[in-house]
Every structure is written in structure tokens, then in C-alpha cells.
Design a protein around this motif. Structure first.
Motif, PDB file in Angstrom:
ATOM      1  N   PRO A 543       7.576 -12.906 -13.728  1.00 59.59           N
ATOM      2  CA  PRO A 543       6.179 -12.448 -13.662  1.00 59.59           C
ATOM      3  C   PRO A 543       6.111 -10.936 -13.518  1.00 59.59           C
ATOM      4  N   LEU A 544       5.023 -10.387 -14.055  1.00 55.48           N
ATOM      5  CA  LEU A 544       4.820  -8.942 -14.006  1.00 55.48           C
ATOM      6  C   LEU A 544       3.761  -8.642 -12.946  1.00 55.48           C
ATOM      7  N   GLN A 545       4.120  -7.807 -12.005  1.00 55.37           N
ATOM      8  CA  GLN A 545       3.220  -7.466 -10.900  1.00 55.37           C
ATOM      9  C   GLN A 545       2.664  -6.065 -11.145  1.00 55.37           C
ATOM     10  N   PHE A 546       1.355  -5.979 -11.455  1.00 61.20           N
ATOM     11  CA  PHE A 546       0.718  -4.708 -11.742  1.00 61.20           C
ATOM     12  C   PHE A 546      -0.058  -4.199 -10.529  1.00 61.20           C
ATOM     13  N   PRO A 575       1.186  -0.983  -1.016  1.00 60.59           N
ATOM     14  CA  PRO A 575       2.408  -1.714  -0.623  1.00 60.59           C
ATOM     15  C   PRO A 575       2.839  -2.692  -1.711  1.00 60.59           C
ATOM     16  N   ALA A 576       4.103  -3.037  -1.721  1.00 57.51           N
ATOM     17  CA  ALA A 576       4.646  -3.929  -2.739  1.00 57.51           C
ATOM     18  C   ALA A 576       4.063  -5.335  -2.630  1.00 57.51           C
ATOM     19  N   THR A 577       3.731  -5.783  -1.400  1.00 54.28           N
ATOM     20  CA  THR A 577       3.231  -7.153  -1.215  1.00 54.28           C
ATOM     21  C   THR A 577       1.744  -7.167  -0.901  1.00 54.28           C
ATOM     22  N   PRO A 581      -4.303  -5.118  -5.192  1.00 50.97           N
ATOM     23  CA  PRO A 581      -3.545  -4.312  -6.156  1.00 50.97           C
ATOM     24  C   PRO A 581      -4.422  -3.328  -6.920  1.00 50.97           C
ATOM     25  N   ILE A 582      -5.755  -3.388  -6.762  1.00 49.49           N
ATOM     26  CA  ILE A 582      -6.650  -2.487  -7.492  1.00 49.49           C
ATOM     27  C   ILE A 582      -7.376  -1.622  -6.485  1.00 49.49           C
ATOM     28  N   ARG A 583      -7.265  -0.312  -6.618  1.00 48.57           N
ATOM     29  CA  ARG A 583      -7.923   0.601  -5.701  1.00 48.57           C
ATOM     30  C   ARG A 583      -8.499   1.771  -6.482  1.00 48.57           C
ATOM     31  N   PHE A 584      -9.587   2.338  -5.937  1.00 45.26           N
ATOM     32  CA  PHE A 584     -10.300   3.438  -6.573  1.00 45.26           C
ATOM     33  C   PHE A 584     -10.150   4.703  -5.769  1.00 45.26           C
ATOM     34  N   VAL A 585     -10.092   5.799  -6.459  1.00 51.18           N
ATOM     35  CA  VAL A 585     -10.054   7.098  -5.783  1.00 51.18           C
ATOM     36  C   VAL A 585     -11.427   7.365  -5.178  1.00 51.18           C
ATOM     37  N   GLY A 586     -11.434   7.710  -3.883  1.00 51.44           N
ATOM     38  CA  GLY A 586     -12.677   8.044  -3.220  1.00 51.44           C
ATOM     39  C   GLY A 586     -13.495   6.857  -2.791  1.00 51.44           C
TER      40      GLY A 586
END
Length: 612
Positions: A543-546, A575-577, A581-586
Motif C-alpha cells: 500500500p502507498l501511504q500519502f 508523523p508517520a502514523t 494525513p492532509i493539512r493546510f498551511v495557516g
């Protein structure tokens, strides 16, 4: 005895004996004039009947011929009977040299029912000079001259080769004389045709020449355009070579003397051999460069180069020395050029050069045509269509074949250039846009946003488990995972989106006119979910972890370097775990992933915007 003397038979024999004795005495006492008249009556050529009802073309025309080795006989002496005229042999090779003269005599008879005009032709464009002598109504002789050494503008009938209009009144018979000078060993073709037949044949001949020269002009123009468009000197060289070929063809056929330099017999006389030498030298240099033989056979390439550059000396020799020697120089150089090009093309083709195969095809008929032409030049065979126009036909066939070879060579060369440019503009492994080009586009996007307020989103995407895949499964599986990542990302992109590989396992994505944060969040969620979907037929199925860091230009006011640094810092801080997994600047508040549904193709689809 008296009875025998009075017998009628005896009286007839006595009368015949007396008449014969008187005729002999008359010849003896009458002088040379009577003898000349009888000799002249005995050497008349077979009459040529200029009858409209008969064939409009006599080729060859029956005539008598006599070669004056010193060329000192005058027309008056020839008419008076000096010279050993013999029946003409049409295919006889004449070796006149620089001083010899060939005299031709024809007996023309025109019936009273004939109304057509008639022409006499000598269809040999390289013929040096010929003068036609005819009688006017008062019985005086007058001459008309044409030939390669006489300006076409002064010919009685302008054309590609000497042609004269016959002046024979209906119901009369006339003798005409032709005085021919020609340095080269050659037969002298002679034909008589009606003016209508001659005009029709000339129209067809010029139509064929026009098609050939028109095609050459189009090829030259296309090569010049391609040379300017692609900045390729090979097409410019071929345009120069094709121009030389076109001029040489025009000189060989007599069209150049007719249309290009009709006021100079000197240029017309030297142009055929001079342009032949130039075209042969241009062919050697062009084939040498096209085949790339310099890298494989330096000695052969050096010999070809010096052979091509030797042409100025050969041109000077051809113009300054006697024409028989110049003809030998021309023939030898043509043979050498053709043989050298065949050897170069053969050796290059044997080593796998594709364009050289077409060069070989182009020069095989050229070699045959050169041999036939040399046979005519050196007097080994009579003039015919094959050795007169075979070289022109071979040149016309050679030009498109060499153009095919040049096109293949240019395509291979430009393909290598394009691949070289692609290495500087694309990532070698994934084929995505190179990092420096991605940074340039991002800089342009920021400038447009500040000027026109165009909204866009910038995403940095990491294959977070790439290092772990490489450690557990090896480099090959890690590279395969990167390629799978590219495939999954491309499926979720629009044509206007920009995707680049900006790190070992990091991708940059620009979404122009992205809309709101909810829309960007939905696109990012699709990316994360697509990575977790199993791949069909892939072993091992990893699996691919993005991880995704995103920024909307409407929400952040940063320069390009600051924006890239902020996205990289945010992405490295995930973090890896993580479960986010989705974050926005500001961003101030955390936004969970939106609910997903699976589509028919196995790719997750968002069922609605993320809830607050």
C-alpha cells in the motif's frame, strides 16, 4: 561488203560509234565544267520528299557526308564537287577534333501539293556549331548558324538545340548543305520534320522539363523553409545541392542556354561541363556528411572531402584546356564521384545507418546513367535517349530519394536532441516535470494571483512509506511504488493541473482555479484513499501511504520561496502514523477526512464535503 555496209544493223552500229566518239571528244574539249556537272549529277543524295501526305518525321534523314580533316574547304569548293561524299551512316561516331569539319548534303524535293513548313533538326544540345546553307530564289547561297558556342539569341530558331527552317518552294528540288564542327567524339543526329510535328514535340518536351524543374523548385523551397524553421544546416546544404542539380540538368538539356543565358555562347559552352563538375562535388560532400562516414572511416571521409574540394582546379582545367581533354576530365570526375558515393553509402548501410540505404537506391540508377553518358561522351556509342536524357532522369529520381534519406537523418537527429532536452525538462524516472520548471510555474502563478486575483492551490505530496518499502523490499520495489504513485496521481488530475517530482519521494501539484478549501480537501482525500487501494497483478502488493500539505493562495500571502518552505516544513512535521494525513498551511482548526465511496474503477469517491 557493200551489202554488209548497207545493212540497217551495220548502219546503227556505225552511228553509235560516231556518237560515242563525238561525246568523248566533247568531254575532252569541253573542259572541267562538263565533267563537274556529270560528277555532280552522279553524287546527289537520295531525295527527301517533303510531302504532307507522308510521315511528318524523318529520323534519321538520308544524306551524304564528308569529313574535311583540316576544315579548310569552302562552300563554293564543296558545291563544285570537291570532297569525297559518301552515303551517311547515322550511327557513325565522328572524331572531328579541334579543326575537323563534317559536311552533310541533302536533296530536298517538295511536291506542288505540299503546303506545310518543314524543319531540319540536329537534336544534340552540346553540339558546338552548325551552319545550314540554302539557296534563295535568285540562286545565291546564304547560311544560318546555331550551336553551343553561339548565343541562342542569334539562332534563327531559338530552342534547346539547333533547328532550321527549310526554304524549298513547292514543285522544286533543292540541295542544302550543313557544316558541322564538334570537338567531342559523337555521332551527329539529323532529322527532318514538319513544323507542326516539331512544335508538338517541343511542347511535350518542355512540359516534361517543366514538371521536373517545378518539382525541384518546390523541393528547394521546402528545404530552405525547414532549414530556417528547425535551424538545421543539413537542409540548407541539400537546398544548395538540389539547386546545383537543377542548373546542371538545365544545362544538359539545353534549357539553360535557351532561357538563362541566351546572349552568351561562351557561358553556354562552358556551363554543361562546369555545372556537371559542381554537382558531382556537391554530391560527394553531401553524401559524406549525411552518412556520417567520418566517425567510422576517417580515411575514406578525408579522401571524399579532398575530392570534393578539388573541383575549383578541375573547373579551371575544363575551361582553359582543349575541350577533348576537358571532356576526359569531366567524365573521369563524374565516374569517380558516383563510385565514391556508392562505396560510402554501401559501407554506411552495412553498419546499420538507415538513411544510407536510400542514398544507395538513389545512386544505383545514377551510376548506370553516368556510364551511358560517358559512353556517348567518349564516342563509344551513338547518341540515344538513354545516354542523352538518362542522366537527367536519374537526377530527377535521385532528388526525392535523397530527400527521404535526409528526412530520416533529420528525424533521428532531432529525436536525439528532443531526448536530450527532455532530460533537462523531465524527471528521468517518472517523466514528470523537472523541479526547476515546477518552481518557475509556481512563481508565475503567485504573480498572476497578486495581479488578477486568480485563486489556486499548491499541494506537496509525500510517499511517506517509501523509505520503509525500500528497506523491506529493495530499491526496485521502491521505484515501482513511485511509478504507481504517478499513475494514481495522474488519474485524479485535470489537463490544466501541473504535477512534478520535486524530491526523492515528494511530488508537487498545482491546482489552478481550485475553488474553496472544501474542494481542495476533497481532491487531497481522493489522493490519500487511492494510495491505499490494492493494485491488480502487483507483487508484492504494497500500500502507498500519502501525506499531503496544501495551501490556498487566497488564504496565504507569501512569496514563492516562503510558500515552498512552509509547505515543506508542514509536510515534514506530519508523523508517520498520523490519522490526519492532509493539512493546510495557516489552518486553525482540524478538518477530518470526508466520507468516501468507491467508484466503479475502484477509486474512492467523496460523497460530500468534510464536516466541521
Amino acid at each position: 561488203m557493200r551489202w554488209l555496209a548497207s545493212h540497217p544493223l551495220a548502219r546503227c552500229k556505225a552511228a553509235f560509234g560516231a556518237w560515242a566518239a563525238a561525246f568523248t571528244l566533247l568531254l575532252w574539249c569541253g573542259g572541267p565544267a562538263a565533267q563537274a556537272q556529270i560528277a555532280l549529277a552522279a553524287r546527289h543524295p537520295p531525295p527527301v520528299i517533303l510531302d504532307d501526305a507522308r510521315s511528318p518525321l524523318l529520323d534519321p534523314a538520308p544524306a551524304l557526308e564528308w569529313t574535311d580533316p583540316q576544315g579548310q574547304a569552302t562552300l563554293a569548293q564543296v558545291v563544285a564537287g570537291q570532297g569525297g561524299f559518301q552515303p551517311r551512316q547515322p550511327e557513325r561516331i565522328h572524331v572531328l577534333g579541334t579543326s575537323g569539319v563534317l559536311w552533310l548534303q541533302l536533296r530536298l524535293v517538295r511536291p506542288t501539293s505540299s503546303h506545310s513548313e518543314w524543319m531540319i533538326e540536329l537534336p544534340l544540345p552540346p553540339l558546338d556549331a552548325v551552319t545550314l546553307y540554302q539557296q534563295d530564289p535568285a540562286g545565291s547561297w546564304h547560311g544560318q548558324s546555331a550551336g553551343d558556342r553561339i548565343a541562342v539569341a542569334s539562332w534563327p530558331e531559338r530552342g534547346r538545340y539547333p533547328v532550321f527552317r527549310l526554304e524549298v518552294p513547292p514543285g522544286e528540288a533543292r540541295d542544302v548543305y550543313l557544316r558541322v564542327t564538334h570537338n567531342a567524339r559523337s555521332d551527329i543526329p539529323l532529322r527532318i520534320a514538319s513544323a507542326t510535328n516539331y512544335g508538338q514535340r517541343m511542347q511535350l518536351a518542355y512540359l516534361g522539363l517543366g514538371l521536373v524543374f517545378g518539382g525541384l523548385v518546390l523541393v528547394i523551397a521546402a528545404c530552405l523553409a525547414q532549414s530556417w524553421l528547425y535551424r538545421d544546416r543539413a537542409f540548407l546544404g541539400y537546398a544548395a545541392y538540389a539547386s546545383t542539380i537543377a542548373l546542371a540538368m538545365a544545362a544538359f538539356t539545353g534549357a539553360a542556354a535557351h532561357f538563362l543565358w541566351p546572349h552568351s555562347g561562351t557561358v553556354a559552352d562552358a556551363a554543361q561541363g562546369g555545372l556537371g563538375l559542381l554537382s558531382a562535388a556537391a554530391a560527394i560532400l553531401f553524401v559524406r556528411d549525411l552518412s556520417g562516414i567520418a566517425a567510422r572511416s576517417p580515411r575514406l571521409a578525408a579522401f571524399a572531402r579532398w575530392t570534393g574540394l578539388l573541383v575549383p582546379l578541375l573547373l579551371a582545367a575544363y575551361v582553359l584546356v582543349d575541350r577533348p581533354i576537358g571532356t576526359v576530365v569531366l567524365g573521369g570526375y563524374l565516374f569517380l564521384a558516383c563510385a565514391l558515393n556508392l562505396v560510402i553509402a554501401w559501407r554506411a548501410w552495412r553498419r546499420g545507418d538507415r538513411p544510407s540505404f536510400w542514398v544507395l537506391l538513389a545512386y544505383l540508377p545514377m551510376g548506370v546513367a553516368v556510364v551511358l553518358t560517358l559512353e556517348r561522351i567518349f564516342g563509344l556509342s551513338p547518341a540515344s535517349w538513354a545516354n542523352q536524357y538518362g542522366l537527367v532522369a536519374a537526377m530527377a529520381l535521385q532528388v526525392p530519394l535523397l530527400l527521404v534519406a535526409l528526412s530520416i537523418h533529420s528525424r533521428e537527429r532531432h529525436g536525439a536532441v528532443i531526448r536530450e532536452l527532455a532530460l533537462s525538462s523531465q524527471d528521468a524516472l517518472t517523466g514528470l516535470l523537472a523541479p526547476h520548471l515546477f518552481h518557475d510555474r509556481l512563481r508565475q502563478l503567485v504573480v498572476r494571483h497578486r495581479r488578477h486575483g486568480e485563486n489556486a492551490a499548491v499541494l506537496f505530496i509525500d510517499l511517506a512509506n517509501c523509505a520503509r518499502i525500500k528497506q523491506q523490499h529493495g530499491s526496485a520495489v521502491a521505484e515501482q511504488s513511485l511509478l504507481r504513485s504517478v499513475i494514481k496521481l495522474r488519474r485524479l488530475l485535470r489537463e490544466t493541473d501541473t504535477l512534478s517530482r520535486i524530491g526523492e519521494a515528494r511530488f508537487g501539484l498545482i491546482l489552478e482555479r481550485a475553488g474553496t478549501r472544501v474542494t481542495v480537501m476533497d481532491r487531497a482525500a481522493r489522493v490519500v484513499a487511492a494510495g491505499k487501494m490494492p493494485a491488480k497483478g502487483t507483487k508484492p502488493d504494497v500500500p502507498l501511504q500519502f501525506h499531503v500539505a496544501a495551501a490556498l493562495l487566497d488564504e496565504v500571502e507569501m512569496d514563492t520561496p516562503e510558500l515552498e518552505a512552509a509547505l515543506a516544513t508542514l509536510l515534514d512535521s506530519i508523523p508517520a502514523t498520523t490519522r490526519r494525513p492532509i493539512r493546510f498551511v495557516g489552518e486553525v482548526a482540524t478538518e477530518p477526512l470526508p466520507p468516501l465511496a468507491h467508484g466503479e474503477d475502484g477509486i474512492p469517491l467523496s460523497e460530500g464535503p468534510a464536516s466541521a
